[in-house]
Design a protein around this motif. Structure first.
Motif, PDB file in Angstrom:
ATOM      1  N   THR A   1     -14.072  43.271  -0.558  1.00 36.49           N
ATOM      2  CA  THR A   1     -15.197  44.202  -0.635  1.00 36.49           C
ATOM      3  C   THR A   1     -16.498  43.428  -0.517  1.00 36.49           C
ATOM      4  OG1 THR A   1     -13.916  45.652  -2.100  1.00 36.49           O
ATOM      5  CG2 THR A   1     -16.282  46.033  -1.972  1.00 36.49           C
TER       6      THR A   1
ATOM      7  N   HIS B   1      -7.496  43.384  -1.688  1.00 37.94           N
ATOM      8  CA  HIS B   1      -8.690  44.021  -1.160  1.00 37.94           C
ATOM      9  C   HIS B   1      -9.809  43.000  -0.986  1.00 37.94           C
ATOM     10  CE1 HIS B   1     -10.253  44.589  -5.439  1.00 37.94           C
ATOM     11  NE2 HIS B   1     -11.308  44.105  -4.818  1.00 37.94           N
TER      12      HIS B   1
ATOM     13  N   HIS C   1      -7.975  39.461  -4.609  1.00 34.78           N
ATOM     14  CA  HIS C   1      -9.253  40.156  -4.578  1.00 34.78           C
ATOM     15  C   HIS C   1     -10.293  39.227  -3.973  1.00 34.78           C
ATOM     16  CE1 HIS C   1      -8.086  42.818  -8.272  1.00 34.78           C
ATOM     17  NE2 HIS C   1      -7.472  43.195  -7.165  1.00 34.78           N
TER      18      HIS C   1
ATOM     19  N   ILE D   1      -8.811  47.938   1.601  1.00 32.94           N
ATOM     20  CA  ILE D   1      -7.862  47.875   0.493  1.00 32.94           C
ATOM     21  C   ILE D   1      -6.467  47.997   1.078  1.00 32.94           C
ATOM     22  CG2 ILE D   1      -7.091  48.928  -1.665  1.00 32.94           C
ATOM     23  CD1 ILE D   1      -9.898  50.014  -2.038  1.00 32.94           C
TER      24      ILE D   1
ATOM     25  N   LEU E   1      -7.316  46.162   5.704  1.00 34.97           N
ATOM     26  CA  LEU E   1      -7.913  44.851   5.938  1.00 34.97           C
ATOM     27  C   LEU E   1      -7.766  44.438   7.401  1.00 34.97           C
ATOM     28  CD1 LEU E   1      -6.838  42.848   2.754  1.00 34.97           C
ATOM     29  CD2 LEU E   1      -9.155  43.464   3.427  1.00 34.97           C
TER      30      LEU E   1
ATOM     31  N   SER F   1      -1.419  44.992  -3.490  1.00 36.59           N
ATOM     32  CA  SER F   1      -2.346  45.550  -2.520  1.00 36.59           C
ATOM     33  C   SER F   1      -3.664  44.792  -2.597  1.00 36.59           C
ATOM     34  CB  SER F   1      -2.573  47.044  -2.798  1.00 36.59           C
ATOM     35  OG  SER F   1      -3.458  47.599  -1.853  1.00 36.59           O
TER      36      SER F   1
END
Length: 513
Positions: free
Chosen positions: A295, A293, A384, A304, A309, A291
């Motif tokens: 940020t 993400h 990430h 997330i 997204l 998953s």
């Protein structure tokens, strides 16, 4: 063996005619641009070979599937084997027999090697076993990564045969294995508990094993419980596990002489978000195995998982960046699984931009800000994405924050200006920190109390309160903070193309509520 080069050339080039052309000098050009036999890594890329093989081992018969999948996603053939339930001497002897047979189990081809990732008690046994050259025939074991072993070999002795070793430690002490020596013959084995002395930094490196000094092979210490790297355990610590993973991946890549291309996928992501503004291109850069993400931390905007997204980029990002947006890459740092970019971003706030100024109507102000993007990749895709910038600087530039509007309590203490700056911070990065002519530089330090105080003249506040030491830095007849645009423009000739100079105005308070 003797080689007749003239005859070799004449045979290779039979189309040449005439006695006057024969036996003359010739140049042989090779189309092979790959490594030659004298270079490191010969046969490692073009020579036919199978997937690089990793054995993962721990105490139990089963293991965290997430860890196994993560290594498979990186392109390795992964096999797991356990230490077994019997933790006595017979169990360890059987385990050592298994270690001795790993080369045959791996079905290695010519010039192929394998690696081991070991956890807990199994890690200690593997370290001790492969510390002896005889247990790594023909140096087929290329790397050994040990997570929180209960014991380690003598830290003063290197591992033989070019074996790359990495040890992740936790806890206050560790068992050190040593053998008595009688006229060069290895004698009785002894295990002594030794303290683990950490360095003064936060990285956990430079580990010193009590009584032995710094280890001859890399050891890192983590402020985490035993089992911190196994996702199926209650002791799992995602922060420590992530740092250890990056170090482990770097060690394995180096041992297998793997060149992993990370920059291209990051560039594709940036292009999709800011230039082509293509949702499909942007989403194709994210991993589908986990998953992912993204940020944007000053506003906590992002998403997330693939669904969030997709919604974020569709509704709040791709179409919200003005056409005036300009990106300049200032620096890029790449690791085994990470790319860190330092960017200069400039735009004119002509439309709402939810990712950086959520809920703020267009102010038509020009903004320049330094942004740091930290991208973590798994299996060659973005996992990430963390983005940081100075939000106070952005608010100053669009008129939502006036550094001169100091709260009453701060004024009573002699504070005359909030400790924030505008676009000058981002521009300083672009201009650099050294003078082009002299090679020297001078820090700004405008906000540091007392930095520019004259030793002979102490400047006090008008109302008799203690001065906070923040003074304007003189520049000719004016001050640095009040430089005209012409003066400022002379220093801004190195700004990226497309970034316009505009007259500085006092921040507006119309948007303040």
């Amino acid at each position: 063996m003797e080689i007749n080069f003239p005859n070799l050339i004449n045979t290779a080039l039979p189309e040449r005619r005439g006695d006057n052309l024969r036996d003359r000098n010739a140049i042989i050009l090779s189309s092979n641009t790959g490594p030659n036999h004298n270079e490191q890594g010969f046969l490692s890329t073009r020579f036919p070979r199978g997937m690089r093989k990793l054995f993962i081992t721990a105490e139990s018969d089963d293991f965290d599937e997430g860890t196994l999948s993560a290594w498979r996603d990186e392109g390795f053939e992964v096999r797991y084997f356990g230490l077994g339930l019997d933790e006595g001497a017979n169990g360890e002897a059987a385990y050592r027999t298994t270690l001795a047979g790993l080369r045959n189990v791996a079905d290695l081809g010519p010039c192929e090697t394998f690696g081991i990732i070991a956890f807990g008690e199994a890690a200690g046994i593997c370290l001790e076993y492969f510390h002896h050259m005889a247990n790594n025939p023909e140096f087929k074991l290329a790397c050994l990564v040990a997570y929180y072993p209960s014991r380690i070999p003598d830290p003063r002795a290197v591992f033989p045969g070019g074996l790359r070793v990495l040890v992740h430690l936790t806890g206050d002490d560790v068992g050190v294995v040593s053998h008595s020596q009688v006229v060069g013959i290895q004698g009785k084995r002894k295990v002594v508990r030794r303290s683990v002395e950490r360095g003064g930094g936060v990285g956990g490196g430079n580990v010193v094993i009590g009584g032995f000094g710094k280890s001859a092979y890399p050891c890192y210490w983590y402020r985490a419980p035993l089992g911190f790297a196994e996702g199926d355990l209650d002791e799992f610590d995602k922060v420590a596990a992530a740092v250890a993973w990056s170090r482990s991946l770097e060690t394995v890549h180096t041992a297998f002489r793997m060149d992993v291309e990370l920059e291209a996928i990051v560039e594709k992501n940036l292009e999709g978000k800011f230039f082509t503004r293509n949702l499909g291109q942007t989403m194709s850069t994210y991993t589908t195995h986990k998953s992912p993400h993204a940020t944007y931390f000053p506003t906590l905007a992002g998403g997330i998982g693939a669904q969030e997204l997709r919604q974020f980029y569709t509704d709040y990002f791709l179409a919200t960046n003005p056409e005036s947006t300009k990106l300049t890459l200032l620096s890029r740092t790449m690791g085994a699984d990470r790319v860190v970019d330092e960017l200069h971003v400039a735009f004119k706030h002509t439309q709402e931009m939810p990712w950086i100024l959520p809920g703020v109507p267009p102010t038509n102000k020009r903004v320049e800000v330094a942004i740091v993007s930290i991208v973590t990749l798994r299996g060659g895709r973005l996992y990430h994405e963390h983005i940081y910038w100075d939000q106070a600087s952005v608010l100053v530039q669009v008129g939502l924050l006036d550094p001169k509007l100091v709260p009453y309590k701060m004024k009573a203490k002699g504070v005359r200006k909030l400790p924030v700056v505008g676009r000058e911070a981002a521009r300083r990065l672009v201009r650099g920190f050294e003078d082009d002519e002299t090679g020297d530089g001078e820090a700004d330090n405008e906000l540091l109390p007392g930095w520019y105080d004259d030793d002979d003249e102490a400047e006090g506040s008008d109302d008799g309160a203690l001065d906070n030491g923040i003074h304007e830095r003189k520049n000719g007849s004016g001050t640095k903070g009040d430089e005209s645009e012409e003066q400022s423009g002379k220093k801004s000739h190195e700004l990226p193309e497309g970034i316009k100079q505009e007259k500085e105005t006092q921040p507006s308070t119309e948007l303040l509520t």
